[in-house]
Design a protein around this motif. Sequence first.
Motif, PDB file in Angstrom:
ATOM      1  N   LYS A 263      10.237 -23.485 -17.345  1.00 55.93           N
ATOM      2  CA  LYS A 263      10.778 -23.595 -15.988  1.00 55.93           C
ATOM      3  C   LYS A 263       9.653 -23.643 -14.944  1.00 55.93           C
ATOM      4  O   LYS A 263       9.803 -24.268 -13.887  1.00 55.93           O
ATOM      5  CB  LYS A 263      11.698 -22.388 -15.732  1.00 55.93           C
ATOM      6  CG  LYS A 263      12.238 -22.290 -14.323  1.00 55.93           C
ATOM      7  CD  LYS A 263      12.941 -20.946 -14.137  1.00 55.93           C
ATOM      8  CE  LYS A 263      13.358 -20.736 -12.702  1.00 55.93           C
ATOM      9  NZ  LYS A 263      12.220 -20.525 -11.793  1.00 55.93           N
TER      10      LYS A 263
ATOM     11  N   HIS B  38       8.666 -27.355 -15.022  1.00 54.71           N
ATOM     12  CA  HIS B  38       9.732 -28.379 -15.036  1.00 54.71           C
ATOM     13  C   HIS B  38      10.779 -27.988 -13.993  1.00 54.71           C
ATOM     14  O   HIS B  38      11.559 -27.062 -14.198  1.00 54.71           O
ATOM     15  CB  HIS B  38      10.341 -28.469 -16.443  1.00 54.71           C
ATOM     16  CG  HIS B  38      11.265 -29.632 -16.610  1.00 54.71           C
ATOM     17  ND1 HIS B  38      10.830 -30.933 -16.803  1.00 54.71           N
ATOM     18  CD2 HIS B  38      12.613 -29.696 -16.604  1.00 54.71           C
ATOM     19  CE1 HIS B  38      11.874 -31.741 -16.911  1.00 54.71           C
ATOM     20  NE2 HIS B  38      12.971 -31.016 -16.795  1.00 54.71           N
ATOM     21  N   SER B  39      10.811 -28.706 -12.894  1.00 49.48           N
ATOM     22  CA  SER B  39      11.650 -28.293 -11.753  1.00 49.48           C
ATOM     23  C   SER B  39      13.147 -28.465 -12.002  1.00 49.48           C
ATOM     24  O   SER B  39      13.965 -27.886 -11.307  1.00 49.48           O
ATOM     25  CB  SER B  39      11.251 -29.093 -10.502  1.00 49.48           C
ATOM     26  OG  SER B  39      11.465 -30.481 -10.746  1.00 49.48           O
ATOM     27  N   ASN B  40      13.516 -29.246 -13.010  1.00 53.69           N
ATOM     28  CA  ASN B  40      14.942 -29.501 -13.232  1.00 53.69           C
ATOM     29  C   ASN B  40      15.597 -28.515 -14.192  1.00 53.69           C
ATOM     30  O   ASN B  40      16.609 -28.825 -14.803  1.00 53.69           O
ATOM     31  CB  ASN B  40      15.161 -30.944 -13.728  1.00 53.69           C
ATOM     32  CG  ASN B  40      15.766 -31.804 -12.615  1.00 53.69           C
ATOM     33  OD1 ASN B  40      15.921 -31.352 -11.483  1.00 53.69           O
ATOM     34  ND2 ASN B  40      16.120 -33.038 -12.944  1.00 53.69           N
TER      35      ASN B  40
END
Length: 300
Positions: free
Chosen positions: A189, A192-194
């Motif tokens: 996380k 990885h922003s999504n």
Amino acid sequence: MSLDFNKMDSSSRPKLYDFHGVAMTDIFTANWENVQNFQARPDDILIATYPKAGTTWVSQILDMLYFGQMSPERLKTLPIYERVPFLEMMIPNVVTGTDQADKLPTTPRLIKTHLPVQFVPKSFWEQNCRIIYVARNAKDNMVSYYHFDCMNLVQPAAGDWKSFFQRFMEGKVVFGSWYDHVNGWWKKKQTHSNIHYMFYEDMIEDTGREIDKLCNFVGLSPSVEEKEKVRSEVQFDSMKKNKMANYSTLPVMDFKVSPFMRKGKVGDWKNHFTVAQNEEFEEDYKRKMTDPTLQLRWEI
């Protein structure tokens, strides 16, 4: 999808084995090439959890938010495991999660997985799909998993509580170590922003607030009335009675042993852990949970 497991008994329970460093069973590895080559679409939503951490809950919430208004009949006629396929699952000669996902008529496709982060098919990252991860505190997660392994005929037999307690701490349960799972996804996380990382305890504490956060993450703006309808229908007692959400239509689950949805409480671990077990667990936990930014609550 009809699954005939009526002839199964405890002697035919699957066996655990080491699969690239993670304890797994054949049901989740037999279709591995197709899982790894699965073609995600940019609008797919992946719901990822360690087993028994709120997967069905979040799946039902998202399915209602997206499709509850336009096709309410789906919610009454299709069980959750058909509306939100289990990506890595394979029942030989019956069904695979990858086929189910490929044939989903809905957009976006909602897909569930228990895979640790390093096993997620690369297309989900390449397509920058939105991923929702739910973590549940390890003590309650262990208790829930124990009861699940007692009643699910396609999981290895749970054995007694004392032996399960040890195996859980050692990661010798299907999908491996709880510690590796929650830490691996938490670390991902950060880059990885999504990924929307949720906590089961927060959902129990204020389901409406967490639904709002989910809507913000996936870009939905339901009316106040729609959100309230979802919130009331996904309360634990409602879900437990809902045949399309509670897995009672799947013969592989022996409800005479335990329901799939048992208590849905925070802190039930206190009814299972002895004082000595709790002390042993706390020591082990301190050694394995070294990231101070990841905090889970034992009670609310």
